[in-house]
Design a protein around this motif. Structure first.
Motif, PDB file in Angstrom:
ATOM      1  N   LYS A  71      -3.480 -15.674  -2.413  1.00  8.83           N
ATOM      2  CA  LYS A  71      -4.485 -14.635  -2.663  1.00  8.83           C
ATOM      3  C   LYS A  71      -5.873 -15.220  -2.410  1.00  8.83           C
ATOM      4  O   LYS A  71      -6.062 -16.426  -2.445  1.00  8.83           O
ATOM      5  CB  LYS A  71      -4.398 -14.167  -4.123  1.00  8.83           C
ATOM      6  CG  LYS A  71      -3.006 -13.740  -4.557  1.00  8.83           C
ATOM      7  CD  LYS A  71      -2.724 -12.329  -4.138  1.00  8.83           C
ATOM      8  CE  LYS A  71      -1.452 -11.799  -4.738  1.00  8.83           C
ATOM      9  NZ  LYS A  71      -0.293 -11.918  -3.940  1.00  8.83           N
ATOM     10  N   ASN A  72      -6.844 -14.357  -2.163  1.00  5.00           N
ATOM     11  CA  ASN A  72      -8.210 -14.822  -1.902  1.00  5.00           C
ATOM     12  C   ASN A  72      -8.745 -15.690  -3.031  1.00  5.00           C
ATOM     13  O   ASN A  72      -9.404 -16.698  -2.781  1.00  5.00           O
ATOM     14  CB  ASN A  72      -9.151 -13.649  -1.649  1.00  5.00           C
ATOM     15  CG  ASN A  72      -9.043 -13.140  -0.224  1.00  5.00           C
ATOM     16  OD1 ASN A  72      -8.593 -13.842   0.664  1.00  5.00           O
ATOM     17  ND2 ASN A  72      -9.457 -11.903  -0.018  1.00  5.00           N
ATOM     18  N   HIS A  73      -8.473 -15.314  -4.278  1.00  6.13           N
ATOM     19  CA  HIS A  73      -8.981 -16.119  -5.394  1.00  6.13           C
ATOM     20  C   HIS A  73      -8.318 -17.500  -5.437  1.00  6.13           C
ATOM     21  O   HIS A  73      -8.940 -18.476  -5.841  1.00  6.13           O
ATOM     22  CB  HIS A  73      -8.842 -15.379  -6.734  1.00  6.13           C
ATOM     23  CG  HIS A  73      -7.448 -15.297  -7.259  1.00  6.13           C
ATOM     24  ND1 HIS A  73      -6.566 -14.320  -6.869  1.00  6.13           N
ATOM     25  CD2 HIS A  73      -6.778 -16.091  -8.131  1.00  6.13           C
ATOM     26  CE1 HIS A  73      -5.412 -14.482  -7.497  1.00  6.13           C
ATOM     27  NE2 HIS A  73      -5.506 -15.561  -8.257  1.00  6.13           N
ATOM     28  N   GLU A  74      -7.072 -17.600  -4.984  1.00  2.59           N
ATOM     29  CA  GLU A  74      -6.404 -18.899  -4.925  1.00  2.59           C
ATOM     30  C   GLU A  74      -7.008 -19.770  -3.819  1.00  2.59           C
ATOM     31  O   GLU A  74      -7.223 -20.970  -4.006  1.00  2.59           O
ATOM     32  CB  GLU A  74      -4.897 -18.719  -4.685  1.00  2.59           C
ATOM     33  CG  GLU A  74      -4.174 -18.055  -5.833  1.00  2.59           C
ATOM     34  CD  GLU A  74      -2.742 -17.693  -5.504  1.00  2.59           C
ATOM     35  OE1 GLU A  74      -1.861 -17.991  -6.324  1.00  2.59           O
ATOM     36  OE2 GLU A  74      -2.500 -17.117  -4.414  1.00  2.59           O
ATOM     37  N   ASN A  76     -10.049 -19.515  -2.659  1.00  8.69           N
ATOM     38  CA  ASN A  76     -11.377 -19.899  -3.120  1.00  8.69           C
ATOM     39  C   ASN A  76     -11.321 -21.033  -4.136  1.00  8.69           C
ATOM     40  O   ASN A  76     -12.173 -21.923  -4.130  1.00  8.69           O
ATOM     41  CB  ASN A  76     -12.122 -18.691  -3.691  1.00  8.69           C
ATOM     42  CG  ASN A  76     -12.510 -17.705  -2.617  1.00  8.69           C
ATOM     43  OD1 ASN A  76     -12.681 -18.066  -1.455  1.00  8.69           O
ATOM     44  ND2 ASN A  76     -12.626 -16.438  -2.981  1.00  8.69           N
ATOM     45  N   LYS A  77     -10.311 -21.011  -5.005  1.00  8.07           N
ATOM     46  CA  LYS A  77     -10.153 -22.080  -5.994  1.00  8.07           C
ATOM     47  C   LYS A  77      -9.864 -23.414  -5.290  1.00  8.07           C
ATOM     48  O   LYS A  77     -10.404 -24.455  -5.660  1.00  8.07           O
ATOM     49  CB  LYS A  77      -9.040 -21.752  -6.982  1.00  8.07           C
ATOM     50  CG  LYS A  77      -8.837 -22.837  -8.023  1.00  8.07           C
ATOM     51  CD  LYS A  77      -7.727 -22.518  -8.996  1.00  8.07           C
ATOM     52  CE  LYS A  77      -7.588 -23.665  -9.994  1.00  8.07           C
ATOM     53  NZ  LYS A  77      -6.501 -23.432 -10.945  1.00  8.07           N
TER      54      LYS A  77
END
Length: 93
Positions: A71-74, A76-77
Motif C-alpha cells: 500500500k502507499n502508506h507502506e 512511504n514508511k
C-alpha cells in the motif's frame, strides 16, 4: 510471489545496523545473497575462479519489500525509514 525484488548496495560496514534498524521499525529487509556461490561448501571443488566481486556483492546487497500488494502508506514508511537511517549520523559512524 517474491516480495524482495528491489535490492540495492550499501557499505558492508552498515549492513548489520541497517538490517537491525529496519527490523526495529517493523520493516523486513535482508541480505539478498547471504553468501556467494563460491562460499558454498558443495561447490568449492567445482568453482576455481576468482570471484571477489561476487563475494563483495553478497556482503553489500540488501533487499527491501517490493511486492505489488504494498500500500502507499507502506511504501512511504519504507522510504521514510531508509532516509531516517542514512540521515542519522550516529548509525553511520
Amino acid at each position: 510471489t517474491n516480495g524482495y525484488l528491489y535490492s540495492f548496495r550499501i557499505d558492508k560496514k552498515l549492513v548489520k545496523n541497517f538490517l537491525n534498524f529496519m527490523k526495529i521499525n517493523g520493516i523486513e529487509a535482508r541480505q539478498f545473497y547471504a553468501r556467494s556461490l563460491p562460499e558454498n561448501k558443495v561447490l568449492e571443488p567445482i568453482i576455481k575462479t576468482d570471484l571477489r566481486n561476487a563475494k563483495k556483492c553478497s556482503a553489500e546487497i540488501i533487499s527491501i519489500p517490493s511486492r505489488a500488494s504494498l500500500k502507499n502508506h507502506e511504501i512511504n514508511k519504507i522510504i521514510y525509514t531508509i532516509k531516517k537511517f542514512f540521515t542519522n549520523s550516529d548509525r553511520i559512524n
